[in-house]
Design a protein around this motif. Sequence first.
Motif, PDB file in Angstrom:
ATOM      1  N   ALA A 229       0.653  -1.163  -0.088  1.00 42.16           N
ATOM      2  CA  ALA A 229       0.095  -0.088   0.062  1.00 42.16           C
ATOM      3  C   ALA A 229       1.170   1.026   0.201  1.00 42.16           C
ATOM      4  N   GLY A 230       2.100   1.173   0.166  1.00 48.63           N
ATOM      5  CA  GLY A 230       3.144   1.893  -0.210  1.00 48.63           C
ATOM      6  C   GLY A 230       3.750   2.659   1.223  1.00 48.63           C
ATOM      7  N   THR A 231       3.233   1.908   2.424  1.00 50.32           N
ATOM      8  CA  THR A 231       3.768   2.719   3.679  1.00 50.32           C
ATOM      9  C   THR A 231       4.803   2.214   3.632  1.00 50.32           C
ATOM     10  N   VAL A 232       5.536   2.846   5.067  1.00 45.80           N
ATOM     11  CA  VAL A 232       6.514   2.688   5.478  1.00 45.80           C
ATOM     12  C   VAL A 232       5.953   1.658   6.348  1.00 45.80           C
ATOM     13  N   VAL A 233       6.914   0.655   7.513  1.00 41.84           N
ATOM     14  CA  VAL A 233       6.296   0.129   7.922  1.00 41.84           C
ATOM     15  C   VAL A 233       7.742  -0.117   8.835  1.00 41.84           C
TER      16      VAL A 233
END
Length: 359
Positions: free
Chosen positions: A95-99
């Motif tokens: 989803a294009g997220t930094v985790v």
Amino acid sequence: MIATVVWGTGNVGRAAIRAVEAHPALKLTAVLVHNPEKAGRDAGSLAGLDYELGVAATDDIDAVLSTSPGAVVYAASGDIRPDDALADITRAIRAGTVVVSPSLYALYDQRNAPPELREPVLAAIAEGGGSLFVSGVDPGWGNDVLPLLVSGLGTTVDVIRCQEIFDYSTYDQPDSVRYLIGMGQPMDYEPPMLMATVPTMVWGGQIRLMARGLGVELDEVRETVDRRALETTVSTKTMGEFEAGTQGAVRFEVQGIVDGEPRIVIEHVTRIHESCAPDWPTPPNPSGAHRVIIEGRPRIEVTVEATDEDENRSAGGNATAVGRLVSAIDWLVDNEPGLYDALDIPLRPAVGKLARRQE
């Protein structure tokens, strides 16, 4: 501000909500829960704060990720559900997220992680443009950046030893304590966390990280395990009784062997009661501490005690581990998508936090 989601509200998730709320560059926008009884509750209540944050917990993962948050703190357990944790994390990355997360042990040292774990993460990064940084909750900084930092103060270094000395009766995970670790089980019970190769699977990555940071080649990684029985039945506030003759203390080492000798060591000394194995290393406070010992010239010893949630030292360890992860978020957002480890992420001072507190 970076819209940030906390996924999971257990020991780590509670601390993560507080850390995100306190960070001047982050804005808590959602909290994901698995337990339907938690859905709808305010994040402040779930985090043990005495005020509401105006963010209601939800179990609708699709709805949360559809908002394209800037970051996710993945705090759900990976101990007994590593495949599910990997699926959740890659879903967020796509989803294009930094985790940031402590939940996938093998990614502490992401360069040497098994392909079946590393490749799905890299594919998700290529597809969605997110990033991932994994650091331990035991806490990771005690087995990577702190010992490496302290080692630089020495003239010569013979051995680096990282210790966690801990009272498991303060840890709010009864099933893990009794069955994964084996506290209170007969001495012929084989705890899954102590089975041969498992300590290396969990902590070997941190040994390799330190070796890489020190510029040394490992011959191999070894492990040792010792267990002690309770001499008398003991009672604990959180988990009830533990009978005499059952496992009451565990001591294990994961050793990085250099030139035939254990030179980089992660040691855990854990008890269910302070009366068990009194000859083993003990902390300044019975609840526990983290310690780095540099054997060399000079000999250097650093002991860290952290308290949180009404002076609870197990919660303090969780909180500092989470602090390292949450403090990395804005750096990760500002850098290229990728899979990062503790040697990639700079130490982040508490910029803005002190001033915010003073206001």
